[in-house]
Design an enzyme around this catalytic site. Sequence first.
Site: not given
Length: 325
Positions: A114, A251, A281
């Site tokens: 990520c 993020h 996500n």
Amino acid sequence: MTIRSRLVGTGSYLPEKCLTNAELATLVDTTDEWIVQRTGIKCRHIAAEGEFTSDLAVKAAERALAAAGIEASAVDCIVLATTTPDRTFPATAAIVQQRLGITQGFALDVQAVCAGFIYALSVADNFIRSGQAKTALVIGAETFTRLLDWTDRGTCVLFGDGAGAVVLQASEGSGSTEDRGILTTHLHSDGRYNDILYVDGGPSSTKTVGHVRMEGREVFRHAVVNLAAVVDEALSAVNLPIEAVDWLVPHQANLRIIEGTGKKLGIAPEKVVATVDHHANTSAASIPLALDEAVRDGRIKPGHMVLMEAIGGGLAWGSALARIG
């Protein structure tokens, strides 16, 4: 003279299929209310059968190049962040390079899950500042849903597929914070926590792809603390207060983490770009997806100071501060 990496174009792509929470509730023991309350996510996009990470990356890259008004032939560096490459090798970046018709320069993948886009942005920025590249394409692209165990409601509700890209160009700056471009980047990792967010497979170990495994509470605890610290680090590096930041583009992991980090930093919610509700996500793709959305809807304008931060498996985390345009 200071060489800066100017962000001159953004682009993104989401697969057509959107899986809602209600639809997901027919596959696993969960509800729309449970997912929204804990994550803020309402739907996630799923790559079609036969649609690869490189396909998503190419579409995002083409849109970024068009926004920048730059031909693909001008690109001499491609850095692609992904955890879900088309193949074990070659790098998915090389496939993107071929698909875009680029025959010069170099292309490589970066793997920091990520945090991948921040890592890729830092790598490309360093290539530009060292004079090894003049025009770089930085991409975050994932078909992350192919790593999911669809019986594990703790992970399968969280992730989606997508891609985002930015075009960087070398530009002369004064060396001050008034310069357009990337002002500073900061990267960290701590392998002691590699087992709180990982995939239980790999070519060297199980000879399989594996599935995502996560200790959610531990990840949340590290995320809020480390993200706030790395944001402070970026601002301290250029001697700017948090008030100088026009937009925080974090993020897009979980709305609770986004809100928790913003609160810890003292950033007003209206200055935080949050898109996790409609694409979940997307790992390395989430920051460039959110950045492109905010640029295209007019929130982020040329001259704005944008702070980006992310944390992912490794644990790996980082931040980047840039003046857009």
